[in-house]
Write a protein that holds these residues in place. Sequence first.
Motif, PDB file in Angstrom:
ATOM      1  N   GLU A   1       1.912   3.395  -8.898  1.00  0.00           N
ATOM      2  CA  GLU A   1       1.659   2.419  -9.965  1.00  0.00           C
ATOM      3  C   GLU A   1       2.430   1.130  -9.705  1.00  0.00           C
ATOM      4  OE1 GLU A   1       2.772   4.494 -13.477  1.00  0.00           O
ATOM      5  OE2 GLU A   1       0.947   5.716 -13.552  1.00  0.00           O
ATOM      6  N   LYS A   2       3.690   1.274  -9.275  1.00  0.00           N
ATOM      7  CA  LYS A   2       4.507   0.094  -8.983  1.00  0.00           C
ATOM      8  C   LYS A   2       3.934  -0.678  -7.797  1.00  0.00           C
ATOM      9  CE  LYS A   2       9.163  -1.282  -7.548  1.00  0.00           C
ATOM     10  NZ  LYS A   2      10.486  -0.792  -7.081  1.00  0.00           N
ATOM     11  N   ALA A   3       3.556   0.060  -6.739  1.00  0.00           N
ATOM     12  CA  ALA A   3       2.985  -0.590  -5.558  1.00  0.00           C
ATOM     13  C   ALA A   3       1.656  -1.252  -5.891  1.00  0.00           C
ATOM     14  CB  ALA A   3       2.798   0.443  -4.441  1.00  0.00           C
ATOM     15  N   ASP A   4       0.831  -0.574  -6.681  1.00  0.00           N
ATOM     16  CA  ASP A   4      -0.456  -1.144  -7.086  1.00  0.00           C
ATOM     17  C   ASP A   4      -0.245  -2.438  -7.866  1.00  0.00           C
ATOM     18  OD1 ASP A   4      -1.751   0.928  -5.897  1.00  0.00           O
ATOM     19  OD2 ASP A   4      -2.544   1.820  -7.727  1.00  0.00           O
ATOM     20  N   LYS A   5       0.689  -2.405  -8.806  1.00  0.00           N
ATOM     21  CA  LYS A   5       0.944  -3.580  -9.641  1.00  0.00           C
ATOM     22  C   LYS A   5       1.394  -4.757  -8.772  1.00  0.00           C
ATOM     23  CE  LYS A   5       1.921  -5.929 -13.461  1.00  0.00           C
ATOM     24  NZ  LYS A   5       2.492  -7.157 -12.859  1.00  0.00           N
ATOM     25  N   GLU A   6       2.315  -4.492  -7.859  1.00  0.00           N
ATOM     26  CA  GLU A   6       2.818  -5.563  -6.999  1.00  0.00           C
ATOM     27  C   GLU A   6       1.716  -6.088  -6.088  1.00  0.00           C
ATOM     28  OE1 GLU A   6       6.085  -5.703  -3.467  1.00  0.00           O
ATOM     29  OE2 GLU A   6       6.814  -4.958  -5.405  1.00  0.00           O
ATOM     30  N   ALA A   7       0.935  -5.158  -5.511  1.00  0.00           N
ATOM     31  CA  ALA A   7      -0.146  -5.571  -4.617  1.00  0.00           C
ATOM     32  C   ALA A   7      -1.223  -6.351  -5.370  1.00  0.00           C
ATOM     33  CB  ALA A   7      -0.759  -4.337  -3.948  1.00  0.00           C
ATOM     34  N   VAL A   8      -1.582  -5.874  -6.551  1.00  0.00           N
ATOM     35  CA  VAL A   8      -2.611  -6.554  -7.348  1.00  0.00           C
ATOM     36  C   VAL A   8      -2.154  -7.950  -7.735  1.00  0.00           C
ATOM     37  CG1 VAL A   8      -3.750  -6.539  -9.601  1.00  0.00           C
ATOM     38  CG2 VAL A   8      -3.769  -4.486  -8.192  1.00  0.00           C
TER      39      VAL A   8
END
Length: 729
Positions: free
Chosen positions: A306-313
């Motif tokens: 979730e953290k990686a997705d948020k940062e990537a998005v």
Amino acid sequence: MSNPASNNDVGFEFRPDVFCKQAAADLNLSVGQVEGTVRLLNEGNTIPFIARYRKEVTKGLDERQLRAIEDMLARAKDLAARKNTILKTISEQGKLDATLRALIEMCTDPRKLEDIYLPYKPKKRTRAAIARERGLQPLADILFNQQRLTSGRAELLRKFISADKDVADEKAAIQGACDIVAEQWAENATNRQWMVEKAQSGEIVCAAKKSKKEEGSKFENYFDCREKISRMPAHRFLAMQRGEAEGVLRVSMAMDDDNNQRHLKNRLITNPQFEFKAELEAAIEDCYDRLLRPSAENTLLQTLKEKADKEAVDVFAKNLRDLLMAPPAGAQVTIGIDPGFRTGCKVAVVDATGRFLCNETIYPTPPRSDIEQAAATLLKLIQKYQVTLLAIGNGTASRETEKFVTDVIRQHKLNVTKVMVNESGASIYSASETAIAEYPDLDVTVRGAISIAHRLQDPLSELVKIDAQSIGVGQYQHDVDQTMLKKALDREVESCVNSVGVDANTASPALLSYVAGIGAVLAKRIVSFRDEHGAFKSRDELLKVPRLGQKAYQQAAGFLRIRGGSQPLDNSAVHPEQYPLVRRMAQKLGADAKTLVGNNQLVSQLKATEFVSPDAGEFTVRDVIDELARPGRDPRHEFQVATFSEGISEIGDLEVGMILEGVITNVTKFGAFVDVGVHQDGLIHISQLADHFVRDPAEEVSVGEIVKVRVVQVEPERKRIALSRRLDE
């Protein structure tokens, strides 16, 4: 235990006042700003409208801050709904007491809420559930509480042996009871939180599968690595996940299991003299290995994702915004070329308004290499239609096509500007329903060439026709949560469209659909009405469009432009509800409102404080004055063209030390990718972006920006190019 809560009052009520106070504290805003925003959102107002035309209510909050409130509000309402479901479920079980209810109501973390609910959550038949069916819960209670036995061990266990219940002997009885105890420990919220914290201090271990090393060479940086979870960058985690999904990598989690188990035993065994201590120690090991550790791993991996997705998005959204807000070349007759080898290059001519004029196919590239005929065809089109811009798609055969075009322009001394255009998503657009509706009689390849021309004329107007996820805005784009990605990208498109403004008389349905308050259905109705009745002469005429009511008009009007209409303000960002304010301003100066628009000499005499009223606060008055000074100002930068080095068309042409001009194509957390014209983007690592420390590459460069770079390293066999913006080293 406290008395059971009343079944008549088990619901949880969402409290807007409590939310506003908490959100204000979390976002460092005033409670009034959050309350005003929530009220406007609940009234059905859009974020672009609130940000631009309701600054008095929000005290000038920008779109980013408004989105943060909107998202927090949605999460708070979802959490309240989940609490309602949980309270109802536990109440129906007759297990909801005042203490448990208070614990649920006070919880603010969705994951911790699920931990609280876990012991009461209906579940599949677990080992513990089977043991309960066999009547072993009373024995489990004795073990769990570590009660002093009133009889001997063997005598106690014999009470639970039953052939009818499939408890054959003492061993079966103690095993079943231990299964129940292990599950109770594993479902304890404190134990689960402790386990997650221990996992957070561990490492991610990544290794290559032996048979996959050669085909998975792009993941070789992860073939044998360990990384502290607490320090793992988002992009590395996503790369590991992709490697695992492709069957190349094996990813696991490492932590100090022996020490963790010792700690758990010391904490859970409260009676060292207990007759079943050895069995409880075994149950703790089973609980740790079978239940607690796997659950913590799943929780932590989900949190990391979730953290990686948020940062990537966030990175993808920033890249998309830069792409959409790329400077338009403007209203010029343009040729679009979709390069190719075997099937030739598709050429399309569009006029200054983007209207399709004609198309041809030329073959200047192998295998036919009919350069003479191709040059004659291209020259004829340029001269016949007085073409001043030439857009070349940057896909297959682009460098060969560009060299051919350059030679034609130079040989005939043509006053034509050629530009390499990012064609990501063009093939998807050309086969879409939108493209078919626009050009029903044209081949899919010709539509692609038209799209390339339009992208040069006005990137925003053309790119909105393509699903934002298909444009190509970053690495690992397809590995992140697609719902989250779509929401973020759609928001950026909406923000950009409303920031620039839309010509109501020329905009496509796709472009109109992103205007605040419009949407896809109304956009089609606007275009149908325009086609049937002719161009809109004023903003007010939009109200004649079927089903376009006052609310939609209120939200959209300020972002729609009517060029050449009877009311000059209709071609500005001044909202119709503020037209009376402009008339007051004009009256104050003894001028006509129409002469005030764009007249800097007159506008400079206006003092905002003199026009503040209950209907227009200072924020609004200042915005109106700024817009009168520069009506319809385009926020995008001035158009510029990158010049690729001649004679360099393949990665093999590059040499270390070369200084090249290129275009930023993608920005990530670890650097930026640059198109230098060799069919393979080079990477400027974050350490090479500037001669000072760079925290975030997005603070230094943006997609579409033209940069000078130095070639640091070239690996043709791995298709890797290392670049630097530090030119003097």
